[in-house]
Write a protein that holds these residues in place. Structure first.
Motif, PDB file in Angstrom:
ATOM      1  N   ILE A 221       0.813  -1.177  -0.109  1.00 30.89           N
ATOM      2  CA  ILE A 221       0.095  -0.015   0.065  1.00 30.89           C
ATOM      3  C   ILE A 221       0.791   1.299  -0.021  1.00 30.89           C
ATOM      4  CG2 ILE A 221      -1.522   1.491   1.481  1.00 30.89           C
ATOM      5  CD1 ILE A 221      -2.896  -0.907   2.389  1.00 30.89           C
ATOM      6  N   ILE A 222       1.741   1.120   0.729  1.00 25.93           N
ATOM      7  CA  ILE A 222       2.516   2.569   0.918  1.00 25.93           C
ATOM      8  C   ILE A 222       3.534   2.901  -0.251  1.00 25.93           C
ATOM      9  CG2 ILE A 222       4.310   3.655   2.553  1.00 25.93           C
ATOM     10  CD1 ILE A 222       1.869   3.190   4.081  1.00 25.93           C
ATOM     11  N   ASP A 223       3.917   1.958  -0.921  1.00 26.34           N
ATOM     12  CA  ASP A 223       4.893   1.979  -2.041  1.00 26.34           C
ATOM     13  C   ASP A 223       3.849   2.451  -3.064  1.00 26.34           C
ATOM     14  OD1 ASP A 223       6.789   1.111  -0.571  1.00 26.34           O
ATOM     15  OD2 ASP A 223       7.399  -0.819  -1.962  1.00 26.34           O
ATOM     16  N   GLU A 224       2.625   2.057  -3.254  1.00 24.56           N
ATOM     17  CA  GLU A 224       1.827   2.635  -4.318  1.00 24.56           C
ATOM     18  C   GLU A 224       1.767   4.109  -4.109  1.00 24.56           C
ATOM     19  OE1 GLU A 224      -2.337   1.139  -4.976  1.00 24.56           O
ATOM     20  OE2 GLU A 224      -1.152  -0.720  -5.175  1.00 24.56           O
ATOM     21  N   ILE A 225       1.201   4.340  -2.785  1.00 24.70           N
ATOM     22  CA  ILE A 225       0.986   5.806  -2.668  1.00 24.70           C
ATOM     23  C   ILE A 225       2.151   6.811  -2.746  1.00 24.70           C
ATOM     24  CG2 ILE A 225       0.449   7.419  -0.705  1.00 24.70           C
ATOM     25  CD1 ILE A 225      -1.064   5.348   0.796  1.00 24.70           C
ATOM     26  N   ILE A 226       3.486   6.223  -2.467  1.00 21.98           N
ATOM     27  CA  ILE A 226       4.599   7.050  -2.497  1.00 21.98           C
ATOM     28  C   ILE A 226       4.791   7.537  -4.076  1.00 21.98           C
ATOM     29  CG2 ILE A 226       7.095   6.919  -2.353  1.00 21.98           C
ATOM     30  CD1 ILE A 226       6.620   5.584   0.262  1.00 21.98           C
ATOM     31  N   GLU A 227       4.668   6.321  -4.953  1.00 18.46           N
ATOM     32  CA  GLU A 227       4.755   6.270  -6.218  1.00 18.46           C
ATOM     33  C   GLU A 227       3.699   7.319  -6.903  1.00 18.46           C
ATOM     34  OE1 GLU A 227       6.525   6.081  -9.543  1.00 18.46           O
ATOM     35  OE2 GLU A 227       7.354   5.305  -8.041  1.00 18.46           O
ATOM     36  N   LYS A 228       2.605   7.232  -6.468  1.00 23.41           N
ATOM     37  CA  LYS A 228       1.779   8.216  -7.046  1.00 23.41           C
ATOM     38  C   LYS A 228       2.242   9.579  -6.588  1.00 23.41           C
ATOM     39  CE  LYS A 228      -2.789   6.336  -6.468  1.00 23.41           C
ATOM     40  NZ  LYS A 228      -3.901   6.272  -5.750  1.00 23.41           N
ATOM     41  N   ARG A 229       2.483   9.839  -5.425  1.00 26.07           N
ATOM     42  CA  ARG A 229       2.914  10.966  -5.020  1.00 26.07           C
ATOM     43  C   ARG A 229       4.132  11.626  -5.544  1.00 26.07           C
ATOM     44  NH1 ARG A 229       1.890  14.085  -0.332  1.00 26.07           N
ATOM     45  NH2 ARG A 229      -0.126  13.146  -0.307  1.00 26.07           N
ATOM     46  N   ARG A 230       5.016  10.933  -5.805  1.00 30.03           N
ATOM     47  CA  ARG A 230       6.096  11.139  -6.514  1.00 30.03           C
ATOM     48  C   ARG A 230       5.913  11.744  -8.082  1.00 30.03           C
ATOM     49  NH1 ARG A 230      10.736   7.161  -4.621  1.00 30.03           N
ATOM     50  NH2 ARG A 230      11.727   8.288  -3.235  1.00 30.03           N
ATOM     51  N   ARG A 231       5.206  10.943  -8.710  1.00 35.42           N
ATOM     52  CA  ARG A 231       4.524  11.263 -10.061  1.00 35.42           C
ATOM     53  C   ARG A 231       4.132  12.721 -10.008  1.00 35.42           C
ATOM     54  NH1 ARG A 231       3.020   6.056 -10.927  1.00 35.42           N
ATOM     55  NH2 ARG A 231       0.855   6.556 -10.583  1.00 35.42           N
ATOM     56  N   ARG A 232       2.975  12.941  -9.050  1.00 36.10           N
ATOM     57  CA  ARG A 232       2.219  14.101  -8.771  1.00 36.10           C
ATOM     58  C   ARG A 232       3.238  15.293  -8.832  1.00 36.10           C
ATOM     59  NH1 ARG A 232      -2.828  15.090  -4.684  1.00 36.10           N
ATOM     60  NH2 ARG A 232      -3.096  17.470  -5.320  1.00 36.10           N
ATOM     61  N   MET A 233       4.413  15.156  -7.818  1.00 34.51           N
ATOM     62  CA  MET A 233       5.067  16.246  -7.264  1.00 34.51           C
ATOM     63  C   MET A 233       5.897  16.467  -8.388  1.00 34.51           C
ATOM     64  SD  MET A 233       6.349  14.914  -3.642  1.00 34.51           S
ATOM     65  CE  MET A 233       7.288  16.130  -2.985  1.00 34.51           C
ATOM     66  N   SER A 234       6.362  15.702  -9.667  1.00 33.79           N
ATOM     67  CA  SER A 234       7.297  15.910 -10.672  1.00 33.79           C
ATOM     68  C   SER A 234       6.601  16.484 -11.642  1.00 33.79           C
ATOM     69  CB  SER A 234       8.182  14.813 -10.913  1.00 33.79           C
ATOM     70  OG  SER A 234       7.045  13.562 -11.428  1.00 33.79           O
ATOM     71  N   ALA A 235       4.981  16.424 -11.807  1.00 38.97           N
ATOM     72  CA  ALA A 235       4.270  17.094 -13.041  1.00 38.97           C
ATOM     73  C   ALA A 235       4.087  18.528 -12.523  1.00 38.97           C
ATOM     74  CB  ALA A 235       2.804  16.459 -12.691  1.00 38.97           C
ATOM     75  N   SER A 236       4.739  19.272 -13.406  1.00 39.92           N
ATOM     76  CA  SER A 236       4.745  20.557 -13.321  1.00 39.92           C
ATOM     77  C   SER A 236       3.453  21.127 -13.097  1.00 39.92           C
ATOM     78  CB  SER A 236       5.429  21.403 -14.375  1.00 39.92           C
ATOM     79  OG  SER A 236       4.956  20.879 -15.413  1.00 39.92           O
ATOM     80  N   GLY A 237       3.137  22.200 -12.382  1.00 42.92           N
ATOM     81  CA  GLY A 237       1.766  23.038 -12.448  1.00 42.92           C
ATOM     82  C   GLY A 237       0.953  22.462 -11.294  1.00 42.92           C
ATOM     83  N   SER A 238       0.912  21.159 -11.176  1.00 42.29           N
ATOM     84  CA  SER A 238      -0.125  20.323 -10.158  1.00 42.29           C
ATOM     85  C   SER A 238       0.119  20.919  -8.812  1.00 42.29           C
ATOM     86  CB  SER A 238      -0.069  18.881 -10.584  1.00 42.29           C
ATOM     87  OG  SER A 238       0.836  18.477  -9.442  1.00 42.29           O
ATOM     88  N   GLU A 239      -1.126  21.035  -8.181  1.00 44.63           N
ATOM     89  CA  GLU A 239      -1.046  21.691  -6.800  1.00 44.63           C
ATOM     90  C   GLU A 239      -0.493  20.505  -5.924  1.00 44.63           C
ATOM     91  OE1 GLU A 239      -3.976  22.900  -3.531  1.00 44.63           O
ATOM     92  OE2 GLU A 239      -4.853  22.967  -5.722  1.00 44.63           O
TER      93      GLU A 239
END
Ligand code: HEM
Length: 471
Positions: A221-239
């Motif tokens: 579970i945690i790895d999935e959440i971290i992976e999703k968050r990393r993608r979100r953080m590297s996507a420019s412009g997203s909050e």
């Protein structure tokens, strides 16, 4: 001279200290049943006690100067011992609770900003909202409903951690996550013969396979959440969510500029969840139980909550002075971490004792907080000791619910703020009465918890919630 309680003093339940130290077999039986039942009267009276175990020497230390030496001045000589490491951090080998030496120093530096005053204060609204949501659920149950306060507090503290670590949701069923947490605590919590004989953690303990399965579930579970968050953080412009996970992923080692590995991030998320969940839940459950036995303090807390909860949330917990004193007194009488233990690496002197290398040194807040030489009326519930006017009379190193020194709890302000706010909200909105047939009994099972829950009848007090909080 030993204190004799007066008729008006409330002495909450606890195992009566034994007249004599138990022998090894009886000690093992008692440890298995409830470690709180092992302590004999001399531990609450003597500054330092030496115990000879089959393969090692142990010292139980209640003397403030010696505690200071073990946990602060000579802390480098005292490593977390294998029993404590196995029990408190089983499976989270790369998290702050478990790592040692330079690795610990680096992590502690990287994690400190996550628990700074400012960051913790920024979580006050999440804590308030979680408490109000729980109060709404209780209201929906109807006046006079019976709830198990211990189970409810375990739920709310997990919710608060989930909201502050993963503000955009856990992505899985929280109930399933909670039941996996319970399995985890159930398996790791036993101090058995293998521990007392000093056998290394590598020797398999009962329940090991179950523990590995649970760990596998958490990691997934945690790895999935971290992976999703990393993608979100590297996507420019997203909050970007502003929560503990983002802070953890952004944290940099000040000397190398490196961020944490996936294993370290995952272990620390799990460490926060496990170290901050049951502990704070117990602090709350005991506080609510103790208030149910004290009409005077209940009235003070309710009056304070009515006055303060509608004011702006900034520094709220600091204004809830009586409420916080109740939480601190609950942490004195029932410290969630009832004992800390260390192993001496090199020889040392503690008080009049020569401590050989390899000796086990135990500092037990449960004993220390009720020590006859350090506390006035030690078994009596009296939150007034923690009011600002009285607090300076408490000897330093006599009150250690969060430990002290370099390995002191990193989440102490988070926990105190959460417990104070949640307690104030619940006391403002409800009259909570202990069921007449309830037998409340402290039991140490990893944390010091009420053995069979705290069943209470919930009656709404009819107070309205400040609308600003839910806006
Ligand atoms: C009432 C609630 C809590 C109590 C009584 C408590 C108690 C403690 C104690 C006694 C220690 C020191 C152990 C030792 O010296 O061997 C500790 C360490 C720790 N606690 Fe807490 N804790 C609480 C809440 C929290 C929360 C909310 C978090 C995080 C969200 C947390 C995270 C940690 C961590 C990471 C450590 C290890 C620190 C280090 O080794 O550098 N705790 N806690």
């Amino acid at each position: 001279m030993r204190y004799r309680p007066g008729p008006a003093d409330y002495r909450p339940p606890r195992p009566e200290p034994l007249a004599q130290r138990p022998g090894l077999l009886e000690l093992l039986t008692r440890l298995r049943r409830n470690p709180l039942e092992c302590w004999s009267a001399e531990f609450f009276d003597q500054p330092i006690i030496h115990i000879k175990l089959p393969l090692m020497n142990a010292f139980v230390v209640n003397e403030p100067g010696a505690i200071r030496r073990v946990l602060m001045d000579n802390a480098d000589n005292y490593r977390k011992d294998p029993i404590q490491r196995r029990i408190l951090s089983s499976g989270f080998a790369d998290g702050l609770l478990s790592v040692e030496g330079e690795r610990w120093q680096t992590q502690r530096r990287m994690l400190a900003p996550l628990f700074s005053k400012r960051t913790v204060n920024s979580f006050a609204t999440a804590m308030l909202n979680a408490a109000e949501r729980l109060a709404d659920e209780w209201t929906r149950l109807g006046n006079g409903a019976i709830v198990d306060i211990a189970a409810e507090m375990t739920l709310i503290t997990l919710n608060v951690l989930a909201m502050t670590i993963f503000s955009d949701g856990i992505g899985e069923d929280l109930n399933e996550f909670r039941s996996a947490m319970n399995t985890y605590f159930g398996v790791i919590g036993r101090i058995g013969a293998l521990d007392l004989l000093g056998l290394p953690p590598a020797i398999p303990r009962p329940g090991g396979a179950r523990l590995r399965r649970t760990m596998g579930y958490f990691e997934g579970i945690i790895d999935e959440i971290i992976e999703k968050r990393r993608r979100r953080m590297s996507a420019s412009g997203s909050e970007q969510p502003s929560d503990l996970l983002s802070l953890l992923l952004r944290a940099l080692d000040p000397s190398t500029g490196q961020s944490m590995s996936l294993a370290e991030v995952r272990s620390n998320v799990l460490t926060f969840l496990s170290a901050g969940h049951e502990t704070t839940a117990n602090a709350l459950a005991w506080s609510i139980f103790l208030l149910s036995q004290s009409p005077e303090w209940r009235a003070q807390v309710q009056e304070e909550a009515e006055r303060e909860l509608d004011a702006p949330v900034d520094c709220l917990a600091e204004r809830l002075i009586a409420t916080r004193a109740v939480v601190e007194e609950a942490l004195r009488l029932y410290p969630p971490i009832a004992a800390l233990s260390r192993t001496a690496r090199r020889a040392d002197i503690l008080g009049d004792f020569y401590v050989k290398p390899g000796s086990l040194v135990v500092i037990a807040p449960y004993v220390l907080h009720r020590h006859w030489r350090l506390w006035d009326r030690p078994d009596v519930f009296d939150p007034a000791r923690f009011l600002p006017t009285a607090r300076s009379a408490i000897p330093r190193f006599a009150y250690l619910p969060f430990g002290v020194g370099p390995r002191t709890c990193i989440g102490s302000s988070f926990a105190l703020q959460e417990a104070t706010i949640v307690l104030a909200v619940l006391m403002r909105r409800f009259d909570l009465k202990l069921m007449p047939n309830a037998r409340i009994w402290p039991m140490q099972k990893i944390t010091l918890r009420p053995a069979t829950g705290v069943p209470m009848r919930v009656a709404s007090r009819g107070a309205q919630i400040g609308t600003i909080l839910l806006a």
